[in-house]
Enzyme design. Structure first.
Site, PDB file in Angstrom:
ATOM      1  N   HIS A  21      93.024   3.021 -71.307  1.00 30.76           N
ATOM      2  CA  HIS A  21      92.361   4.185 -70.715  1.00 30.76           C
ATOM      3  C   HIS A  21      92.185   3.990 -69.205  1.00 30.76           C
ATOM      4  O   HIS A  21      92.565   4.859 -68.411  1.00 30.76           O
ATOM      5  CB  HIS A  21      91.003   4.391 -71.392  1.00 30.76           C
ATOM      6  CG  HIS A  21      90.205   5.512 -70.825  1.00 30.76           C
ATOM      7  ND1 HIS A  21      90.270   6.785 -71.335  1.00 30.76           N
ATOM      8  CD2 HIS A  21      89.329   5.558 -69.800  1.00 30.76           C
ATOM      9  CE1 HIS A  21      89.450   7.570 -70.646  1.00 30.76           C
ATOM     10  NE2 HIS A  21      88.874   6.848 -69.703  1.00 30.76           N
ATOM     11  N   GLU A  22      91.612   2.854 -68.847  1.00 31.39           N
ATOM     12  CA  GLU A  22      91.366   2.607 -67.420  1.00 31.39           C
ATOM     13  C   GLU A  22      92.662   2.433 -66.648  1.00 31.39           C
ATOM     14  O   GLU A  22      92.753   2.827 -65.485  1.00 31.39           O
ATOM     15  CB  GLU A  22      90.463   1.377 -67.246  1.00 31.39           C
ATOM     16  CG  GLU A  22      89.082   1.525 -67.847  1.00 31.39           C
ATOM     17  CD  GLU A  22      88.318   2.739 -67.360  1.00 31.39           C
ATOM     18  OE1 GLU A  22      88.551   3.209 -66.227  1.00 31.39           O
ATOM     19  OE2 GLU A  22      87.472   3.228 -68.122  1.00 31.39           O
ATOM     20  N   HIS A  25      93.846   5.801 -65.501  1.00 27.99           N
ATOM     21  CA  HIS A  25      93.198   6.232 -64.258  1.00 27.99           C
ATOM     22  C   HIS A  25      93.792   5.484 -63.060  1.00 27.99           C
ATOM     23  O   HIS A  25      94.082   6.082 -62.018  1.00 27.99           O
ATOM     24  CB  HIS A  25      91.692   5.964 -64.303  1.00 27.99           C
ATOM     25  CG  HIS A  25      90.930   6.807 -65.272  1.00 27.99           C
ATOM     26  ND1 HIS A  25      90.949   8.184 -65.252  1.00 27.99           N
ATOM     27  CD2 HIS A  25      90.097   6.462 -66.294  1.00 27.99           C
ATOM     28  CE1 HIS A  25      90.164   8.652 -66.216  1.00 27.99           C
ATOM     29  NE2 HIS A  25      89.645   7.619 -66.868  1.00 27.99           N
TER      30      HIS A  25
END
Length: 181
Positions: A21-22, A25
Site C-alpha cells: 500500500h505504502e 503512494h
C-alpha cells in the site's frame, strides 16, 4: 505454539499489505516528481533506518501495524522548503497528480489482490473429497446400504425416472464436494 504462529502469520500478512500500500503512494509520488522524505513501515521507535542518495529515509519501526509515506509538503509548518525545491512539494502539484498519489495506495492493494487470486486460480486449491456421513436409519440411503465413510465417485441423472430404475450406465465423475454441488 499455535497462537504464536497465528500472530506471526497475521503480522507477516499485515506487513505485506501495508508495504505494498505504502509503496503505491511512494511510486506515484516519485512518478509525479514529489520528493519523498520518509517511507516507514510500522510505528514507534525505529528498528532500522537507511538514508538513500535521494535523501529519502527508509524506516522499519517496532510496531508493525501500519506505515506511512511522508512527502515534501508546504502545508506542514514544520517543513522549511527552499525555493529551489518548491516544485517538488505535494501541495504545489495539480489536483490530478495529488489525487493519483492519494489513490495509488488502495489501487496497489487491489492490484496485489488480483495477483494473489490469479496465483491461487493457476495453482489450484485443495478440494475436500465427497465422503458421506452416516445417513438417518429411516432414510432411503440407509435402506440402499449407504454407510458412513462411503465415497461418492460419480452420479447419474435419472431425470423423471424415480421408480425402480437400474443404476447402470455411465456416471459423471465427482472428484470433490464442489463438483458435486
Amino acid at each position: 505454539m499455535q497462537a504464536l504462529i497465528t500472530i506471526a502469520a497475521f503480522l507477516l500478512t499485515l506487513g505485506v499489505l501495508v508495504s505494498f500500500h505504502e509503496f503505491g503512494h511512494f511510486l506515484a509520488a516519485r512518478c509525479c516528481g514529489v520528493r519523498v522524505l520518509r517511507f516507514a513501515i510500522g510505528f514507534g521507535k525505529p528498528i532500522y533506518t537507511f538514508r538513500a542518495k535521494n535523501k529519502t529515509e527508509w524506516v522499519l519501526a517496532s510496531v508493525p501495524l501500519g506505515g506511512y509515506v511522508k512527502l515534501l509538503d508546504g502545508r506542514d509548518r514544520r517543513q522549511i522548503i527552499p525555493p529551489a525545491e518548491e516544485s517538488q512539494a505535494f501541495d504545489k502539484k495539480p489536483l490530478w497528480q495529488r489525487s493519483f498519489i492519494v489513490t495509488a495506495g488502495p489501487f496497489a492493494n487491489f492490484f496485489l489482490a488480483v495477483i494473489f487470486f490469479a496465483f491461487i486460480y493457476l495453482s489450484g486449491a485443495p478440494q475436500l473429497p465427497a465422503v458421506l456421513k452416516a445417513p438417518l436409519e429411516t432414510s432411503l440411503a440407509a435402506q440402499l446400504g449407504v454407510n458412513e465413510g462411503d465415497r461418492v465417485v460419480g452420479w447419474e441423472d435419472l431425470g423423471a425416472q424415480t421408480g425402480n430404475a437400474p443404476l447402470l450406465g455411465e456416471f459423471e465423475p465427482v472428484p470433490s464436494w464442489n463438483a458435486l454441488r
